[in-house]
Design a protein around this motif. Structure first.
Motif, PDB file in Angstrom:
ATOM      1  N   LEU A 156       0.837  -1.196   0.000  1.00 13.48           N
ATOM      2  CA  LEU A 156       0.000   0.000   0.000  1.00 13.48           C
ATOM      3  C   LEU A 156       0.875   1.251   0.000  1.00 13.48           C
ATOM      4  CD1 LEU A 156      -2.932   1.106   0.302  1.00 13.48           C
ATOM      5  CD2 LEU A 156      -2.529   1.100   2.769  1.00 13.48           C
ATOM      6  N   GLY A 157       0.611   2.170  -0.924  1.00 15.13           N
ATOM      7  CA  GLY A 157       1.371   3.418  -1.019  1.00 15.13           C
ATOM      8  C   GLY A 157       2.524   3.371  -1.991  1.00 15.13           C
ATOM      9  N   SER A 158       2.945   2.176  -2.415  1.00 17.11           N
ATOM     10  CA  SER A 158       4.013   2.077  -3.402  1.00 17.11           C
ATOM     11  C   SER A 158       3.473   2.401  -4.788  1.00 17.11           C
ATOM     12  CB  SER A 158       4.631   0.675  -3.384  1.00 17.11           C
ATOM     13  OG  SER A 158       3.686  -0.295  -3.828  1.00 17.11           O
ATOM     14  N   MET A 159       4.364   2.531  -5.755  1.00 17.31           N
ATOM     15  CA  MET A 159       3.937   2.865  -7.114  1.00 17.31           C
ATOM     16  C   MET A 159       3.795   1.599  -7.962  1.00 17.31           C
ATOM     17  SD  MET A 159       3.635   5.994  -6.503  1.00 17.31           S
ATOM     18  CE  MET A 159       3.075   6.566  -8.118  1.00 17.31           C
ATOM     19  N   ILE A 160       2.728   1.553  -8.723  1.00 20.23           N
ATOM     20  CA  ILE A 160       2.460   0.451  -9.644  1.00 20.23           C
ATOM     21  C   ILE A 160       2.701   0.979 -11.057  1.00 20.23           C
ATOM     22  CG2 ILE A 160       0.777  -1.223 -10.456  1.00 20.23           C
ATOM     23  CD1 ILE A 160      -0.748  -0.819  -7.833  1.00 20.23           C
ATOM     24  N   GLY A 203     -10.367  10.529 -19.809  1.00 20.55           N
ATOM     25  CA  GLY A 203      -8.923  10.715 -19.718  1.00 20.55           C
ATOM     26  C   GLY A 203      -8.412  11.498 -18.537  1.00 20.55           C
ATOM     27  N   CYS A 204      -9.237  11.695 -17.495  1.00 24.19           N
ATOM     28  CA  CYS A 204      -8.805  12.426 -16.294  1.00 24.19           C
ATOM     29  C   CYS A 204      -8.352  11.427 -15.237  1.00 24.19           C
ATOM     30  CB  CYS A 204      -9.944  13.269 -15.742  1.00 24.19           C
ATOM     31  SG  CYS A 204     -10.605  14.499 -16.901  1.00 24.19           S
ATOM     32  N   LEU A 205      -7.091  11.513 -14.832  1.00 24.09           N
ATOM     33  CA  LEU A 205      -6.547  10.643 -13.797  1.00 24.09           C
ATOM     34  C   LEU A 205      -7.078  11.112 -12.443  1.00 24.09           C
ATOM     35  CD1 LEU A 205      -4.754   8.299 -12.912  1.00 24.09           C
ATOM     36  CD2 LEU A 205      -2.771   9.827 -13.096  1.00 24.09           C
ATOM     37  N   THR A 206      -8.308  10.730 -12.143  1.00 21.38           N
ATOM     38  CA  THR A 206      -8.991  11.178 -10.938  1.00 21.38           C
ATOM     39  C   THR A 206      -8.213  10.812  -9.685  1.00 21.38           C
ATOM     40  OG1 THR A 206     -11.078  10.823 -12.123  1.00 21.38           O
ATOM     41  CG2 THR A 206     -11.206  11.116  -9.739  1.00 21.38           C
ATOM     42  N   ASP A 207      -7.590   9.646  -9.687  1.00 23.69           N
ATOM     43  CA  ASP A 207      -6.863   9.190  -8.506  1.00 23.69           C
ATOM     44  C   ASP A 207      -5.718  10.133  -8.128  1.00 23.69           C
ATOM     45  OD1 ASP A 207      -6.315   6.926  -6.547  1.00 23.69           O
ATOM     46  OD2 ASP A 207      -4.400   7.006  -7.600  1.00 23.69           O
ATOM     47  N   SER A 208      -5.210  10.910  -9.081  1.00 27.43           N
ATOM     48  CA  SER A 208      -4.086  11.802  -8.802  1.00 27.43           C
ATOM     49  C   SER A 208      -4.473  12.942  -7.860  1.00 27.43           C
ATOM     50  CB  SER A 208      -3.511  12.379 -10.100  1.00 27.43           C
ATOM     51  OG  SER A 208      -4.471  13.169 -10.786  1.00 27.43           O
ATOM     52  N   MET A 209      -5.782  13.177  -7.665  1.00 27.16           N
ATOM     53  CA  MET A 209      -6.213  14.228  -6.757  1.00 27.16           C
ATOM     54  C   MET A 209      -5.990  13.842  -5.297  1.00 27.16           C
ATOM     55  SD  MET A 209      -9.722  15.610  -8.543  1.00 27.16           S
ATOM     56  CE  MET A 209      -9.771  17.039  -7.458  1.00 27.16           C
ATOM     57  N   VAL A 210      -5.898  12.535  -5.021  1.00 28.25           N
ATOM     58  CA  VAL A 210      -5.766  12.080  -3.633  1.00 28.25           C
ATOM     59  C   VAL A 210      -4.513  11.228  -3.439  1.00 28.25           C
ATOM     60  CG1 VAL A 210      -8.249  12.152  -3.202  1.00 28.25           C
ATOM     61  CG2 VAL A 210      -7.244  10.077  -4.154  1.00 28.25           C
ATOM     62  N   SER A 211      -3.615  11.218  -4.417  1.00 31.50           N
ATOM     63  CA  SER A 211      -2.439  10.344  -4.344  1.00 31.50           C
ATOM     64  C   SER A 211      -1.291  10.959  -5.140  1.00 31.50           C
ATOM     65  CB  SER A 211      -2.782   8.961  -4.909  1.00 31.50           C
ATOM     66  OG  SER A 211      -2.917   9.032  -6.325  1.00 31.50           O
ATOM     67  N   ARG A 212      -0.210  10.186  -5.263  1.00 32.63           N
ATOM     68  CA  ARG A 212       0.935  10.601  -6.070  1.00 32.63           C
ATOM     69  C   ARG A 212       0.874  10.021  -7.488  1.00 32.63           C
ATOM     70  NH1 ARG A 212       5.424   8.349  -4.432  1.00 32.63           N
ATOM     71  NH2 ARG A 212       4.522   6.898  -2.929  1.00 32.63           N
ATOM     72  N   SER A 213      -0.252   9.467  -7.866  1.00 38.11           N
ATOM     73  CA  SER A 213      -0.393   8.890  -9.202  1.00 38.11           C
ATOM     74  C   SER A 213      -0.199   9.964 -10.269  1.00 38.11           C
ATOM     75  CB  SER A 213      -1.780   8.258  -9.369  1.00 38.11           C
ATOM     76  OG  SER A 213      -1.961   7.196  -8.454  1.00 38.11           O
ATOM     77  N   ARG A 225       2.407   5.764 -20.275  1.00 38.69           N
ATOM     78  CA  ARG A 225       2.904   5.192 -19.028  1.00 38.69           C
ATOM     79  C   ARG A 225       2.202   5.837 -17.848  1.00 38.69           C
ATOM     80  NH1 ARG A 225       9.490   4.833 -20.053  1.00 38.69           N
ATOM     81  NH2 ARG A 225       9.381   3.554 -21.958  1.00 38.69           N
ATOM     82  N   LEU A 226       1.765   5.002 -16.927  1.00 37.59           N
ATOM     83  CA  LEU A 226       1.046   5.458 -15.738  1.00 37.59           C
ATOM     84  C   LEU A 226       1.745   4.938 -14.495  1.00 37.59           C
ATOM     85  CD1 LEU A 226      -1.419   6.555 -14.135  1.00 37.59           C
ATOM     86  CD2 LEU A 226      -2.581   4.401 -14.664  1.00 37.59           C
ATOM     87  N   SER A 227       2.104   5.835 -13.596  1.00 38.16           N
ATOM     88  CA  SER A 227       2.581   5.453 -12.269  1.00 38.16           C
ATOM     89  C   SER A 227       1.396   5.599 -11.323  1.00 38.16           C
ATOM     90  CB  SER A 227       3.745   6.348 -11.822  1.00 38.16           C
ATOM     91  OG  SER A 227       4.913   6.067 -12.566  1.00 38.16           O
ATOM     92  N   LEU A 228       0.872   4.473 -10.884  1.00 37.36           N
ATOM     93  CA  LEU A 228      -0.343   4.446 -10.065  1.00 37.36           C
ATOM     94  C   LEU A 228       0.039   4.096  -8.629  1.00 37.36           C
ATOM     95  CD1 LEU A 228      -3.492   4.414  -9.884  1.00 37.36           C
ATOM     96  CD2 LEU A 228      -3.353   1.960 -10.411  1.00 37.36           C
ATOM     97  N   GLN A 229      -0.289   4.982  -7.695  1.00 38.76           N
ATOM     98  CA  GLN A 229       0.025   4.691  -6.297  1.00 38.76           C
ATOM     99  C   GLN A 229      -0.943   3.628  -5.779  1.00 38.76           C
ATOM    100  OE1 GLN A 229      -0.110   8.008  -3.556  1.00 38.76           O
ATOM    101  NE2 GLN A 229       1.183   6.950  -2.082  1.00 38.76           N
ATOM    102  N   ALA A 230      -0.381   2.558  -5.189  1.00 36.95           N
ATOM    103  CA  ALA A 230      -1.194   1.464  -4.676  1.00 36.95           C
ATOM    104  C   ALA A 230      -2.205   1.995  -3.666  1.00 36.95           C
ATOM    105  CB  ALA A 230      -0.297   0.397  -4.051  1.00 36.95           C
TER     106      ALA A 230
END
Length: 318
Positions: A156-160, A203-213, A225-230
């Motif tokens: 949890l919290g790492s980058m995917i 195409g809006c990376l909604t998760d980036s509003m609450v994470s480092r994604s 390429r997408l870096s998605l925070q777990a």
């Protein structure tokens, strides 16, 4: 160019273009499906029918009608021998006060497989999807995106790291975008599925509003390429990521063709041209939707659905 692909539509009986299963009439036409369920029981609520995740187009006291695109409603695609098959489920969701039990009925459309169609290949880490001379890939990558991931487990919290690409072959250069991505517990989405939204609103990376994604800088237009925070969704359980991949001829970005991510203290940023980041202004409201057009029909783009997984997100505190 691919018109012959849709010339012959077969159902499970392989003897007619329209088959009747009990009270269900199914008509498979080109890239369009019409399903009519005629209910012989009285007092059944036909608004409770679902075709995959689609609601009825219309319904009456005795009929539920679905007129849908075969690329919608979570149709599943598979190849068997010389046939290309699309499968789905007609679902009746019983209401608490109903005396009719819930049930599921299979829906199958089969088409003659064209000789230049490449079948989907499903693997736990890297998936390939093909249509004509476009071949889509989506996979979990290592930290620097130089190769496939060595593990499908992420704290949890790492980058995917996730990479999607389209091999263009004879096509002119394409621009690949992620139109929508959600996480779910299962490899097939159902109307009742619990989901975690990752990319929404064209195409809006909604998760980036609450994470480092974030989206990583492009190396080529046909790759994203997408870096998605777990995220905390199902700690320790299998998770599948469902995405819509869109390949466009590079004829300009707009609010329906974009890759946007949120940068703290700066707001929404457009991946491909920060000077045009105003295109992302709709990400927190509603980006105007329009029907994705198919390369096979000689238009400007093609949509491909992909499933990535299973992967596991672990919570070190649990």
């Amino acid at each position: 160019m691919m018109a012959f692909f849709w010339q012959i539509a077969l159902l499970l009986s392989l003897s007619a273009a329209i088959s009747v299963y009990a009270d269900m009439k199914l008509d498979c036409m080109l890239d369009f499906v019409r399903l009519v369920w005629t209910e012989s029981r009285s007092q059944a609520d036909l608004s409770l029918f679902r075709l995959g995740n689609c609601y009825p187009t219309s319904f009456s006291a005795r009929e539920a009608v679905f007129n849908v695109d075969i690329n919608d409603c979570n149709f599943r695609r598979m190849v068997t021998g010389d046939q290309l098959m699309y499968t789905n489920d007609l679902i009746y969701i019983s209401s608490p006060d109903s005396r009719f039990l819930a049930f599921t009925h299979p829906v199958v459309c089969a088409f003659q497989r064209p000789i230049d169609w490449y079948p989907p290949i499903y693997e736990p880490v890297f998936n390939t999807f093909g249509l004509g001379d476009l071949v889509f890939h989506v996979g979990l990558m290592n930290d620097d995106f130089s190769g496939p991931a060595e593990s499908t487990t992420f704290p949890l919290g790492s980058m995917i790291p996730i990479m999607a690409s389209v091999a263009q072959e004879t096509h002119q250069p394409m621009l690949l975008l992620l139109e929508e991505c959600v996480a779910a517990y299962t490899s097939a989405l159902q109307p009742e599925s619990s989901i975690y939204p990752i990319i929404t609103n064209k195409g809006c990376l909604t998760d980036s509003m609450v994470s480092r994604s974030k989206f990583e800088p492009r190396q080529k237009s046909s790759e994203i390429r997408l870096s998605l925070q777990a995220f905390r969704f199902a700690p320790g359980e299998k998770v599948f990521i469902h995405c819509n991949l869109v390949a466009w001829y590079p004829n300009g970005l707009d609010d329906t063709k974009k890759a946007c991510y949120y940068v703290k203290e700066h707001g929404w940023q457009l991946l491909d041209n920060s000077a045009l980041s105003h295109i992302c202004d709709c990400c927190e409201s509603s980006c105007k939707s329009r029907r994705t057009r198919s390369i096979a029909s000689g238009k400007h783009g093609i949509l491909e659905k992909a499933v990535l997984g299973p992967l596991i997100i672990t919570d070190v505190n649990s």
